[in-house]
Enzyme design. Structure first.
Site, PDB file in Angstrom:
ATOM      1  CB  SER A 120     -10.317  -9.651   3.111  1.00 57.32           C
ATOM      2  OG  SER A 120     -11.415 -10.011   2.307  1.00 57.32           O
TER       3      SER A 120
ATOM      4  CG  ASP B  58      -6.050   2.261   2.523  1.00 63.73           C
ATOM      5  OD1 ASP B  58      -5.550   3.006   1.656  1.00 63.73           O
ATOM      6  OD2 ASP B  58      -5.982   1.030   2.492  1.00 63.73           O
TER       7      ASP B  58
ATOM      8  CG  ASN C 274      -1.921   1.102   1.261  1.00 67.59           C
ATOM      9  OD1 ASN C 274      -1.563   2.277   1.254  1.00 67.59           O
ATOM     10  ND2 ASN C 274      -3.191   0.743   1.305  1.00 67.59           N
TER      11      ASN C 274
ATOM     12  CD  GLU D   7      -5.147  -6.194  -2.279  1.00 68.34           C
ATOM     13  OE1 GLU D   7      -4.667  -5.053  -2.034  1.00 68.34           O
ATOM     14  OE2 GLU D   7      -6.070  -6.692  -1.620  1.00 68.34           O
TER      15      GLU D   7
END
Lengths: 145, 145
Positions: A77, A142, A39, A52
């Protein structure tokens, strides 16, 4: 810990050490890491580089045929943005460190045929809890809260 | 053309002139543009900077309260990544230039309470058709085909 999830966790720890949000990810193609990242909200002022997304960005432009043979590992997740990106590129499998801190769009992924594996790893969980205790406002930002 | 969709279209044309994928977007907060951008796959080698993502990135880090008062304009129906991002940040309204070239996750957005307006603008459509005729492989790469 699985060797690829370990690399994702190493990325998360790197993010924590940088003062950022400690979520990491790796993109694995046929047993080989082709992209890893974490991140970058704090580090780059980015609103799109979740772990991701950073891993996918660092893997660079790949043909659709490659994505369709990949597994993406993430310490947490995947939110709706990251899940939508996994669906866009047709990545067939997601391995998730934990989903107790945040439950992303796992049901949406499964409904579209993506294999979703939740490891429930305590190191991933503990790192997020430490971070959220320290910087709750940053965490809320976030996830759009 | 609506003034904000016109700015998104100007961004799309800028992308075309750069040899990129001609999709543009603007993020509007209370009648004022706070971010605009266009697809950067070619220009930056980016796999995450679709037009909508680039507009959000260029708007920078915003509090959740701002996103919840925004409208995002995009020249083309938003894919699963961009739709997921709209949901992540709770943007309540999306204005879409056209959805004949590509139909994104409009149903998902509506099911989550997002207002979706499709303008069916012929200039947005014609630009995409010209681009796809010229560079079909690049277009397929952008939508994971």
């Amino acid at each position: 810990m699985d060797e690829f999830l370990q690399v994702a966790f190493d990325e998360a720890q790197k993010g924590y050490a940088e003062g950022g949000i400690p979520i990491g990810s790796v993109l694995v193609h046929q047993g080989r890491i082709i992209g890893k990242g974490h991140n970058k909200r704090v580090q780059n002022g980015s609103v799109v580089l979740h772990g991701e997304m950073d891993a996918l960005e660092n893997a660079g432009r790949q043909p659709a045929s490659v994505y369709k043979e990949c597994t993406i590992y993430t310490t947490l997740s995947p939110c709706s943005m990251c899940s939508g990106t996994i669906l866009l590129y047709g990545i067939p499998k997601v391995v998730i460190g934990e989903n107790k801190t945040f439950l992303g769009e796992e049901d949406l992924l499964r409904s579209k045929g993506v294999e979703v594996v939740v490891v429930n790893d305590s190191a991933c969980y503990d790192l997020m809890q430490k971070f959220i205790d320290e910087k709750p406002a940053l965490w809320n930002e976030d996830i759009g809260v």
